[in-house]
Design a protein around this motif. Structure first.
Motif, PDB file in Angstrom:
ATOM      1  N   GLY A   1       0.894   8.743  -6.003  1.00 29.23           N
ATOM      2  CA  GLY A   1       0.999  10.127  -5.560  1.00 29.23           C
ATOM      3  C   GLY A   1       2.168  10.857  -6.166  1.00 29.23           C
ATOM      4  O   GLY A   1       2.301  12.067  -6.007  1.00 29.23           O
TER       5      GLY A   1
ATOM      6  N   ALA B   1       0.864   3.809  -3.036  1.00 26.83           N
ATOM      7  CA  ALA B   1       0.483   5.198  -2.768  1.00 26.83           C
ATOM      8  C   ALA B   1       1.565   6.154  -3.252  1.00 26.83           C
ATOM      9  O   ALA B   1       1.266   7.219  -3.812  1.00 26.83           O
ATOM     10  N   THR B   2       2.818   5.779  -3.058  1.00 30.15           N
ATOM     11  CA  THR B   2       3.921   6.609  -3.537  1.00 30.15           C
ATOM     12  C   THR B   2       3.900   6.708  -5.053  1.00 30.15           C
ATOM     13  O   THR B   2       4.048   7.794  -5.616  1.00 30.15           O
TER      14      THR B   2
ATOM     15  N   ALA C   1       0.829  -1.208   0.000  1.00 26.30           N
ATOM     16  CA  ALA C   1       0.000   0.000   0.000  1.00 26.30           C
ATOM     17  C   ALA C   1       0.862   1.258   0.000  1.00 26.30           C
ATOM     18  O   ALA C   1       0.572   2.218  -0.709  1.00 26.30           O
ATOM     19  N   ALA C   2       1.940   1.235   0.777  1.00 26.64           N
ATOM     20  CA  ALA C   2       2.818   2.411   0.839  1.00 26.64           C
ATOM     21  C   ALA C   2       3.493   2.664  -0.506  1.00 26.64           C
ATOM     22  O   ALA C   2       3.553   3.811  -0.980  1.00 26.64           O
TER      23      ALA C   2
ATOM     24  N   LEU D   1      -5.386   1.701  -7.811  1.00 31.42           N
ATOM     25  CA  LEU D   1      -6.124   2.271  -6.688  1.00 31.42           C
ATOM     26  C   LEU D   1      -6.630   1.181  -5.749  1.00 31.42           C
ATOM     27  O   LEU D   1      -6.589   1.323  -4.535  1.00 31.42           O
TER      28      LEU D   1
ATOM     29  N   ALA E   1      -3.687  -0.031  -3.740  1.00 31.40           N
ATOM     30  CA  ALA E   1      -3.326   0.946  -2.709  1.00 31.40           C
ATOM     31  C   ALA E   1      -4.302   0.886  -1.542  1.00 31.40           C
ATOM     32  O   ALA E   1      -3.922   1.049  -0.388  1.00 31.40           O
TER      33      ALA E   1
END
Length: 192
Positions: free
Chosen positions: A168, A164-165, A160-161, A188, A191
């Motif tokens: 993002g 997300a990175t 997930a991290a 998505l 994540a």
């Protein structure tokens, strides 16, 4: 050291999790200094000189001490080769992850998991490199290829991290027509 041994040793420094003969062929070979035919003998010579450590019986792997790796990457940077070798490394491991991902959902799961475990640090280095050079599409595809691996091993937080990175990060290099909605939805979902 002979020039070809020195070149291979320096290029092997881009592998944080060590290298296999196949990955050495894919990443370290060039048009003249390090040829494909020479790689097995060069790897053996580097083991004899204690620049590489041989591990594994059935499937040989070569590891390098961290201090030697640091020196090797410094030498690559001084010669202006670090970006090119880093790119080869990243593309190789992105292809490997793409090949292993479907095996995680089949009878080849055990072997695929074992290879992912061996190459974890190399794959993560490849992901960082792709993100660092701004290839958001390739970074996203690699992260997606790692999704099921993270789920199987229960590494949900890690996955997930990283997802997300990647999501993002700077996705300006990803155009809507190249990032199909299925990929975005899959990213998505991973994540989440």
């Amino acid at each position: 050291l002979f020039r070809s041994e020195k070149t291979l040793a320096e290029r092997a420094a881009v592998f944080p999790a060590g290298l296999s003969p196949a990955s050495a062929l894919a990443v370290c070979v060039d048009d003249g200094t390090v040829t494909a035919a020479d790689v097995p003998d060069l790897l053996d010579a580097l083991v004899e000189k204690s620049l590489l450590q041989l591990t594994g019986d059935a499937h040989p792997r070569y590891r390098m001490l961290e201090t030697i790796r640091e020196y090797g990457t410094e030498r690559l940077a001084e010669r202006g080769e670090l970006a090119e070798i880093g790119e080869r490394h990243a593309r190789y491991f992105a292809r490997l992850a793409a090949r292993l991902d479907p095996q995680l959902r089949s009878h080849g799961q055990r072997e695929a998991l074992q290879e992912f475990r061996l190459e974890h640090d190399n794959v993560m280095a490849a992901l960082r490199h792709l993100a660092d050079i701004g290839d958001a599409q390739a970074a996203l595809e690699l992260a997606l290829d790692l999704g099921w691996y993270w789920v199987i091993l229960g590494r949900h937080a890690e996955g997930a991290a990283i997802m997300a990175t990647v999501l993002g990060g700077d996705l300006s290099g990803v155009h809507p027509q190249t990032l199909i909605s299925a990929e975005l939805m899959q990213a998505l979902n991973a994540a989440a």
